[in-house]
Design an enzyme around this catalytic site. Structure first.
Site, short mmCIF file in Angstrom:
data_model
loop_
_atom_site.label_atom_id
_atom_site.label_comp_id
_atom_site.label_asym_id
_atom_site.label_seq_id
_atom_site.Cartn_x
_atom_site.Cartn_y
_atom_site.Cartn_z
N ASP A 1 14.94 26.83 0.01
CA ASP A 1 16.31 27.36 0.15
C ASP A 1 16.74 27.45 1.63
O ASP A 1 17.18 28.51 2.10
CB ASP A 1 16.41 28.76 -0.47
CG ASP A 1 15.85 28.83 -1.87
OD1 ASP A 1 16.00 27.85 -2.62
OD2 ASP A 1 15.25 29.87 -2.22
N GLU B 1 24.15 27.42 -8.85
CA GLU B 1 23.68 28.35 -7.80
C GLU B 1 23.76 27.64 -6.46
O GLU B 1 24.22 26.50 -6.35
CB GLU B 1 22.24 28.80 -8.08
CG GLU B 1 21.23 27.66 -8.08
CD GLU B 1 19.84 28.07 -8.51
OE1 GLU B 1 19.62 29.24 -8.86
OE2 GLU B 1 18.95 27.20 -8.49
O1 FUB Z 1 14.24 30.59 -4.36
C1 FUB Z 1 14.66 31.29 -5.50
C2 FUB Z 1 15.85 30.64 -6.10
O2 FUB Z 1 15.56 29.30 -6.43
C3 FUB Z 1 17.06 30.53 -5.21
O3 FUB Z 1 17.73 31.73 -5.02
C4 FUB Z 1 17.81 29.48 -5.93
O4 FUB Z 1 18.87 28.94 -5.23
C5 FUB Z 1 16.72 28.49 -6.25
O5 FUB Z 1 16.47 27.63 -5.19
#
Ligand code: FUB
Length: 366
Positions: free
Chosen positions: A60, A267
């Site tokens: 991320d 997301e």
């Molecule tokens: O790293 C945890 C979660 O996985 C992140 O918040 C999302 O965007 C995904 O990459």
């Protein structure tokens, strides 16, 4: 977010995967890796870029240029033995390490622990994807973490240095929820936070800024869940307005439905500006694309334009986009080092625009 399957992972990681599945790989704190095309001996697969660091697992990546240097604010993945489930419980991160480098292709420095979950008074578990901003001579680290009710909220921590250490505020940002904050500074000096993630990120449970624990994922024919935005106030620790939905429209100006899962928001929001246009980019989650949409205001609406990054090895895809010395870069992650969904490694590659402002699609393996 759901993370049980690994459709894009190659099965053959052999001895390397076994060696690193429950501990951190051991390589020095400062490493040099390149962004050129490389064939890896361990998998035989050809990757567009190589991991920026190999001594810890990182994911991320939110990149920023502060004082002429690139700082990367990633999640810090570790194997804590939490079984994989539909809520992403195995993403059980407990601290952040900040990485930096003079330029893409240069040595990467790991600045050590910048914030530990035990020093966040309200945090219960799962420190997920962070972002950072600079204002008021202060560096702000924004992070999602579950509170004692197991509800994701977004917190903020401050430091006088971009690499930390950061000190967390005693409470989450009032009115914040869900995951994946992205803080964008517009040219007029105003800061906006974009956030949200469905499935394990809980965004589908929030309607008109109220939480309903009984709400399930949207059905195929329902309108897709919208990402959220709120302007930050001058002290950067609160929203200065109620949280709003960000409209994401298809090429015909219509909102996406849940069944449009190759294009709808899941997301990992990121916003940048290029030639006066706002670019809202995001992950489509279960279809593993990184897409983008453009608009004329930080609030949107944003109209879908295309895919920035095709699916990486691993379940999740998450990115950031920055300009440095006249070139544009995409920071992203995959699972090249481990072959495991929850042990990811950050990478970078150059990003190119066409003359009409569209972004050339990047393929992470060749
Ligand atoms: O790293 C945890 C979660 O996985 C992140 O918040 C999302 O965007 C995904 O990459």
């Amino acid at each position: 977010m759901r993370y049980l399957k690994l459709p894009y992972i190659v099965a053959t990681h052999g001895a390397l995967a076994c060696m690193i599945c429950s501990c951190q790989p051991s390589v020095p704190k400062t490493t040099t890796d390149s962004t050129h095309v490389t064939s890896t001996a361990d998998t035989g697969k050809k990757y567009l870029s190589q991991p920026l660091v190999r001594h810890i697992y990182t994911a991320d990546p939110s990149a920023h240029v502060f004082n002429g240097r690139i700082y990367i604010y990633p999640s810090h993945d570790t194997a804590t033995g939490i079984p994989e489930d539909d809520f992403g419980s195995h993403f059980d991160m407990k601290d952040y390490h900040i990485l930096s480098m003079d330029a893409v292709g240069g040595d990467v420095t790991d600045h050590g622990v910048a914030l530990d979950i035990k020093d966040i008074p309200w945090a219960h578990r799962q420190l997920w994807a962070p972002d950072a901003a600079f204002a008021n001579s202060t560096y702000y680290l924004y992070f999602p973490v579950k509170d004692s009710l197991d509800i994701f909220r977004i917190g903020v921590a401050t430091s006088d240095k971009p690499e930390g250490p950061f000190k967390a505020e005693p409470k989450p940002i009032p009115g914040s929820y869900s995951i994946d904050p992205c803080v964008f500074r517009d040219d007029d000096g105003k800061y906006y936070m974009y956030f949200g993630g469905i499935w394990g990120g809980q965004l589908h449970k929030w309607n008109k800024n109220h939480y309903d624990s009984t709400k399930g994922n949207r059905k195929a024919d329902e309108i897709a869940v919208a990402p959220r935005i709120a302007k930050l106030d001058a002290n950067m620790k609160r929203f200065s307005e109620p949280v709003k939905e960000v409209q994401l429209l298809d090429e015909n100006g219509k909102p996406f439905h849940e069944k449009d899962n190759a294009k709808r928001f899941f997301e990992a929001a990121w916003v940048h500006k290029y030639k006066g246009k706002y670019y809202f980019s995001y992950s489509t989650g279960d279809t593993h694309n990184l897409c983008y949409a453009t608009g004329d205001s930080p609030y949107g609406p944003f109209t879908y334009k295309g895919v920035i990054l095709t699916p990486v090895e691993g379940w999740t895809s998450h990115h950031s986009i920055i300009e440095k010395d006249g070139k544009w870069y995409l920071f992203y992650h995959d699972v090249q080092l481990s072959g495991k969904t929850y042990l990811r490694n950050v990478k970078v590659t150059e990003l190119h625009y066409n003359d009409d402002g569209s972004i050339q699609t990047i393929h992470p393996s060749i």
